[in-house]
Design a protein around this motif. Structure first.
Motif, PDB file in Angstrom:
ATOM      1  N   ILE A   6       0.815  -1.210   0.000  1.00 32.05           N
ATOM      2  CA  ILE A   6       0.000   0.000   0.000  1.00 32.05           C
ATOM      3  C   ILE A   6       0.857   1.271   0.000  1.00 32.05           C
ATOM      4  CG2 ILE A   6      -1.553   1.378   1.461  1.00 32.05           C
ATOM      5  CD1 ILE A   6      -3.067  -0.644  -0.165  1.00 32.05           C
ATOM      6  N   THR A   7       1.920   1.289   0.785  1.00 33.70           N
ATOM      7  CA  THR A   7       2.773   2.486   0.842  1.00 33.70           C
ATOM      8  C   THR A   7       3.371   2.796  -0.515  1.00 33.70           C
ATOM      9  OG1 THR A   7       3.258   2.107   3.168  1.00 33.70           O
ATOM     10  CG2 THR A   7       4.797   3.513   1.959  1.00 33.70           C
ATOM     11  N   GLU A   8       3.861   1.773  -1.211  1.00 32.96           N
ATOM     12  CA  GLU A   8       4.444   1.980  -2.542  1.00 32.96           C
ATOM     13  C   GLU A   8       3.367   2.388  -3.556  1.00 32.96           C
ATOM     14  OE1 GLU A   8       7.041  -0.471  -0.099  1.00 32.96           O
ATOM     15  OE2 GLU A   8       4.980  -0.862  -0.727  1.00 32.96           O
ATOM     16  N   ILE A   9       2.188   1.796  -3.449  1.00 35.91           N
ATOM     17  CA  ILE A   9       1.089   2.157  -4.356  1.00 35.91           C
ATOM     18  C   ILE A   9       0.720   3.621  -4.144  1.00 35.91           C
ATOM     19  CG2 ILE A   9      -1.355   1.772  -4.880  1.00 35.91           C
ATOM     20  CD1 ILE A   9      -0.803  -1.232  -4.260  1.00 35.91           C
ATOM     21  N   ALA A  10       0.652   4.047  -2.901  1.00 29.35           N
ATOM     22  CA  ALA A  10       0.342   5.445  -2.607  1.00 29.35           C
ATOM     23  C   ALA A  10       1.369   6.364  -3.255  1.00 29.35           C
ATOM     24  CB  ALA A  10       0.294   5.661  -1.096  1.00 29.35           C
ATOM     25  N   ARG A  11       2.635   6.002  -3.144  1.00 29.70           N
ATOM     26  CA  ARG A  11       3.704   6.801  -3.736  1.00 29.70           C
ATOM     27  C   ARG A  11       3.585   6.803  -5.260  1.00 29.70           C
ATOM     28  NH1 ARG A  11       8.263   4.139  -1.944  1.00 29.70           N
ATOM     29  NH2 ARG A  11       7.702   4.832   0.133  1.00 29.70           N
ATOM     30  N   MET A  12       3.308   5.633  -5.848  1.00 29.60           N
ATOM     31  CA  MET A  12       3.178   5.525  -7.301  1.00 29.60           C
ATOM     32  C   MET A  12       2.055   6.413  -7.841  1.00 29.60           C
ATOM     33  SD  MET A  12       3.541   1.376  -7.664  1.00 29.60           S
ATOM     34  CE  MET A  12       2.893   1.288  -9.317  1.00 29.60           C
ATOM     35  N   LEU A  13       0.957   6.473  -7.090  1.00 28.08           N
ATOM     36  CA  LEU A  13      -0.229   7.197  -7.546  1.00 28.08           C
ATOM     37  C   LEU A  13      -0.314   8.615  -6.995  1.00 28.08           C
ATOM     38  CD1 LEU A  13      -2.836   4.311  -7.220  1.00 28.08           C
ATOM     39  CD2 LEU A  13      -1.534   5.004  -9.244  1.00 28.08           C
ATOM     40  N   VAL A  15      -0.964   9.595  -3.916  1.00 25.54           N
ATOM     41  CA  VAL A  15      -2.121   9.717  -3.025  1.00 25.54           C
ATOM     42  C   VAL A  15      -1.697   9.292  -1.622  1.00 25.54           C
ATOM     43  CG1 VAL A  15      -3.799   9.304  -4.882  1.00 25.54           C
ATOM     44  CG2 VAL A  15      -2.950   7.366  -3.533  1.00 25.54           C
ATOM     45  N   SER A  16      -2.576   9.508  -0.654  1.00 24.03           N
ATOM     46  CA  SER A  16      -2.288   9.076   0.717  1.00 24.03           C
ATOM     47  C   SER A  16      -2.391   7.554   0.816  1.00 24.03           C
ATOM     48  CB  SER A  16      -3.277   9.707   1.692  1.00 24.03           C
ATOM     49  OG  SER A  16      -4.583   9.180   1.483  1.00 24.03           O
ATOM     50  N   ARG A  17      -1.832   7.012   1.872  1.00 22.70           N
ATOM     51  CA  ARG A  17      -1.948   5.561   2.108  1.00 22.70           C
ATOM     52  C   ARG A  17      -3.414   5.179   2.279  1.00 22.70           C
ATOM     53  NH1 ARG A  17       0.266   3.932   6.908  1.00 22.70           N
ATOM     54  NH2 ARG A  17       0.167   1.805   6.201  1.00 22.70           N
ATOM     55  N   GLN A  18      -4.189   6.028   2.932  1.00 22.92           N
ATOM     56  CA  GLN A  18      -5.611   5.749   3.129  1.00 22.92           C
ATOM     57  C   GLN A  18      -6.341   5.686   1.784  1.00 22.92           C
ATOM     58  OE1 GLN A  18      -3.831   8.104   4.722  1.00 22.92           O
ATOM     59  NE2 GLN A  18      -3.918   7.514   6.871  1.00 22.92           N
ATOM     60  N   ARG A  19      -6.015   6.615   0.882  1.00 28.88           N
ATOM     61  CA  ARG A  19      -6.649   6.607  -0.432  1.00 28.88           C
ATOM     62  C   ARG A  19      -6.205   5.391  -1.238  1.00 28.88           C
ATOM     63  NH1 ARG A  19     -10.876   6.742  -3.240  1.00 28.88           N
ATOM     64  NH2 ARG A  19     -10.655   7.587  -5.330  1.00 28.88           N
ATOM     65  N   ALA A  20      -4.936   5.021  -1.142  1.00 30.77           N
ATOM     66  CA  ALA A  20      -4.448   3.826  -1.837  1.00 30.77           C
ATOM     67  C   ALA A  20      -5.193   2.595  -1.350  1.00 30.77           C
ATOM     68  CB  ALA A  20      -2.946   3.667  -1.636  1.00 30.77           C
ATOM     69  N   HIS A  21      -5.438   2.521  -0.047  1.00 30.54           N
ATOM     70  CA  HIS A  21      -6.192   1.391   0.518  1.00 30.54           C
ATOM     71  C   HIS A  21      -7.605   1.366  -0.053  1.00 30.54           C
ATOM     72  CE1 HIS A  21      -7.354  -1.672   3.376  1.00 30.54           C
ATOM     73  NE2 HIS A  21      -8.382  -0.929   3.728  1.00 30.54           N
ATOM     74  N   GLN A  22      -8.247   2.531  -0.155  1.00 25.99           N
ATOM     75  CA  GLN A  22      -9.587   2.612  -0.743  1.00 25.99           C
ATOM     76  C   GLN A  22      -9.572   2.154  -2.194  1.00 25.99           C
ATOM     77  OE1 GLN A  22     -10.499   6.744  -0.168  1.00 25.99           O
ATOM     78  NE2 GLN A  22     -11.507   6.392   1.803  1.00 25.99           N
ATOM     79  N   LEU A  23      -8.603   2.623  -2.953  1.00 25.69           N
ATOM     80  CA  LEU A  23      -8.512   2.254  -4.366  1.00 25.69           C
ATOM     81  C   LEU A  23      -8.293   0.758  -4.531  1.00 25.69           C
ATOM     82  CD1 LEU A  23      -6.351   5.229  -5.661  1.00 25.69           C
ATOM     83  CD2 LEU A  23      -8.771   4.791  -6.183  1.00 25.69           C
ATOM     84  N   ALA A  24      -7.505   0.166  -3.640  1.00 28.54           N
ATOM     85  CA  ALA A  24      -7.218  -1.271  -3.717  1.00 28.54           C
ATOM     86  C   ALA A  24      -8.471  -2.116  -3.495  1.00 28.54           C
ATOM     87  CB  ALA A  24      -6.141  -1.648  -2.709  1.00 28.54           C
ATOM     88  N   GLN A  25      -9.496  -1.520  -2.935  1.00 31.16           N
ATOM     89  CA  GLN A  25     -10.747  -2.249  -2.683  1.00 31.16           C
ATOM     90  C   GLN A  25     -11.796  -2.013  -3.763  1.00 31.16           C
ATOM     91  OE1 GLN A  25     -11.987  -1.203   1.292  1.00 31.16           O
ATOM     92  NE2 GLN A  25     -10.286  -2.280   2.217  1.00 31.16           N
ATOM     93  N   THR A  26     -11.467  -1.191  -4.768  1.00 26.27           N
ATOM     94  CA  THR A  26     -12.442  -0.903  -5.806  1.00 26.27           C
ATOM     95  C   THR A  26     -12.476  -2.008  -6.853  1.00 26.27           C
ATOM     96  OG1 THR A  26     -10.859   0.365  -7.128  1.00 26.27           O
ATOM     97  CG2 THR A  26     -12.198   1.600  -5.536  1.00 26.27           C
ATOM     98  N   GLU A  27     -13.613  -2.097  -7.525  1.00 24.63           N
ATOM     99  CA  GLU A  27     -13.769  -3.070  -8.593  1.00 24.63           C
ATOM    100  C   GLU A  27     -12.785  -2.748  -9.709  1.00 24.63           C
ATOM    101  OE1 GLU A  27     -17.201  -4.535 -11.715  1.00 24.63           O
ATOM    102  OE2 GLU A  27     -17.809  -3.688  -9.786  1.00 24.63           O
ATOM    103  N   GLY A  28     -12.118  -3.751 -10.213  1.00 23.87           N
ATOM    104  CA  GLY A  28     -11.174  -3.573 -11.300  1.00 23.87           C
ATOM    105  C   GLY A  28      -9.728  -3.476 -10.856  1.00 23.87           C
TER     106      GLY A  28
END
Length: 67
Positions: A6-13, A15-28
């Motif tokens: 999640i931390t790396e995804i947040a950095r890649m995108l 966004v915050s770690r919290q937002r990355a966590h939300q995105l990781a739960q979205t469809e697709g």
């Protein structure tokens, strides 16, 4: 196979770690490659492809090759 959490995804995108966590739960969003005691991890290429397809990035994710 390169993996990111999640931390790396947040950095890649950018966004915050919290937002990355939300995105990781979205469809697709790609399914995690594994769930470790430290959390879920995803294949970098899958996250990058999702970012491009979803409009989160217009080109290859900047900085993803840095170690």
């Amino acid at each position: 196979m390169d993996l990111v959490g999640i931390t790396e995804i947040a950095r890649m995108l950018n966004v915050s770690r919290q937002r990355a966590h939300q995105l990781a739960q979205t469809e697709g969003f790609p399914a995690p490659a594994a769930e470790l005691s430290s959390g879920r991890v995803w294949e970098t290429a899958g996250v990058e492809a999702w970012a491009l397809a979803s409009g989160r990035r217009a080109s290859a994710v900047a900085g993803s090759e840095e170690s």
